[in-house]
Design an enzyme around this catalytic site. Structure first.
Site, short mmCIF file in Angstrom:
data_model
loop_
_atom_site.label_atom_id
_atom_site.label_comp_id
_atom_site.label_asym_id
_atom_site.label_seq_id
_atom_site.Cartn_x
_atom_site.Cartn_y
_atom_site.Cartn_z
N SER A 1 -3.24 6.35 14.50
CA SER A 1 -3.78 7.53 13.83
C SER A 1 -4.17 8.60 14.82
O SER A 1 -4.67 8.30 15.91
CB SER A 1 -5.00 7.16 12.98
OG SER A 1 -5.57 8.31 12.39
N GLY B 1 0.81 -1.21 0.00
CA GLY B 1 0.00 0.00 0.00
C GLY B 1 0.84 1.26 0.00
O GLY B 1 2.06 1.24 -0.11
N GLY C 1 2.86 1.52 3.41
CA GLY C 1 3.61 0.27 3.55
C GLY C 1 4.72 0.12 2.54
O GLY C 1 5.82 -0.35 2.87
N TYR D 1 -14.04 4.76 11.56
CA TYR D 1 -12.61 4.54 11.33
C TYR D 1 -11.81 4.84 12.59
O TYR D 1 -10.95 4.04 13.01
CB TYR D 1 -12.13 5.41 10.17
CG TYR D 1 -10.64 5.41 9.99
CD1 TYR D 1 -9.94 4.23 9.71
CD2 TYR D 1 -9.90 6.59 10.09
CE1 TYR D 1 -8.57 4.23 9.55
CE2 TYR D 1 -8.53 6.60 9.93
CZ TYR D 1 -7.87 5.41 9.66
OH TYR D 1 -6.51 5.42 9.51
N ARG E 1 -4.45 21.10 10.20
CA ARG E 1 -3.95 19.74 10.20
C ARG E 1 -2.43 19.77 10.20
O ARG E 1 -1.80 20.80 9.97
CB ARG E 1 -4.44 18.96 8.96
CG ARG E 1 -5.95 18.80 8.84
CD ARG E 1 -6.48 17.84 9.89
NE ARG E 1 -7.89 17.53 9.69
CZ ARG E 1 -8.90 18.20 10.24
NH1 ARG E 1 -8.64 19.25 11.02
NH2 ARG E 1 -10.14 17.83 10.04
#
Length: 353
Positions: free
Chosen positions: A117, A10, A13, A177, A245
């Protein structure tokens, strides 16, 4: 060190596999190649590869043979489309983690680095002029619909000043999530206690960079903006673009995983250690959209006022503990990283099939 990287084909990853290989380690990749992340088989670095689901106990047992440590990246990510996604999130993220940890316990593998996360925090840190540090509740749909996006002090209703959130902040997951990511940490902590293992959760902030999937509701906002610009369209910025963010480059996140893996022997066993993994440079979503548009030479962002229930207004990282305890340093600055990402290749996603 022989390291199993779940989800190693991914976005994050694959960068971890590259970092491990460059550092002289031996990565082993286990990836289900789920359609939400992979429309076509990805180009992977030279590494042992097992095409299997982390929820398959026999496949995981086979992948763990001879392994010294695990870097667990396999997960269904993003806010998703609606609550109908809940079973898929819980199955991929929590059942998959439980199967992996049970297999690690049986195989005697005692070192784990988990892709955590920042979503576990819910809203970030806020300070009220009168009441100091406060934790506002979830934003109300009627306020969002009226364009009132900033949380207010729950005690006096005053405007709040956002700040950096540290690892000791209370957790408050506000969507499916986020709930599954917190459950992954609890499962990992239980595993560490039961087997005397060393578990590290790196709470990623907004990761971006080359190889992000495009045109999928499960991608991060940086990928959605980049996809729009690649089509010649203006990025559509929700709310007023003022959401804060911490955008951290994927190579810095890969380096944080490598640092955590190599530090496992020096960390206390029998418990989960959590670290924020962020750049330390807060920016707004509007800042990011403008930086990408300028670097691409594309149309300027459009601020729409739209919103998504479950999104938080501000969450930015205090990553000083990861820097101080493990010596990790992010190397890719915001301007440099966004300029690179504007030109970088994205991976095709199932939405294009």
């Amino acid at each position: 060190m022989r390291v199993l990287v779940t989800g190693g084909a991914g976005f994050i990853g694959s960068h971890i596999v590259i970092a491990l290989t460059k550092a002289g380690h031996e990565p082993v990749v286990l990836d289900a190649l789920l359609p939400s992340a992979h429309r076509v088989p990805p180009r992977t670095p030279a590494a042992e590869f097992l095409h299997a689901d982390v929820r398959d106990p026999l496949a995981v047992q086979a992948a763990l043979r001879g392994v010294d440590a695990v870097c667990h990246q396999a997960a269904m990510v993003g806010l998703g489309k609606d609550f109908a996604d809940a079973p898929a999130y819980v199955g991929c993220n929590d059942l998959g983690t439980a199967v992996l940890l049970a297999a690690m316990a049986a195989a005697g593998v005692r070192r784990l680095v988990l892709a955590g996360s920042m979503v576990v925090y819910g809203e970030g840190r806020y300070d009220c002029p009168a009441h100091g540090a406060v934790r506002p509740g979830a934003r109300l749909p009627r306020d969002l619909a009226a364009g009132r996006f900033e949380p207010r002090c729950p005690d006096c209703g005053a405007e709040l000043a956002p700040g950096l959130v540290a690892e000791d902040a209370p957790v408050d997951p506000r969507n499916v999530y986020a709930t599954t990511k917190l459950a992954q940490e609890h499962l990992s902590a239980a595993w560490a206690r039961a087997v005397g293992g060393t578990a590290v959760s790196l709470r990623y902030h907004n990761v971006y960079g080359p190889g992000m999937p495009r045109d999928t509701p499960y991608a991060g906002v940086a990928s959605l903006f980049r996809s729009a610009l690649a089509r010649g369209e203006a990025p559509r910025v929700f709310e007023d673009g003022g959401q804060r963010r911490d955008f951290v480059h994927v190579r810095d996140v890969a380096a944080a995983n490598l640092t955590a893996l190599e530090a496992c022997d020096a960390l206390a066993a029998g418990a989960l250690r959590t670290y924020n993994a962020g750049s330390g440079e807060p920016h707004t979503v509007g800042d990011m959209a403008r930086a990408l548009a300028e670097a691409c030479g594309g149309p300027s962002p459009v601020v729409t006022g739209e919103y998504r229930l479950g999104d938080v207004r501000h969450v930015t990282a205090d990553s000083s503990m990861l820097r101080g305890e493990l010596g990790w340093r992010p190397l890719v600055g915001f301007a440099e990283g966004m300029a690179e990402f504007a030109r970088a290749e994205q991976r095709a996603s199932a939405a294009l099939a």
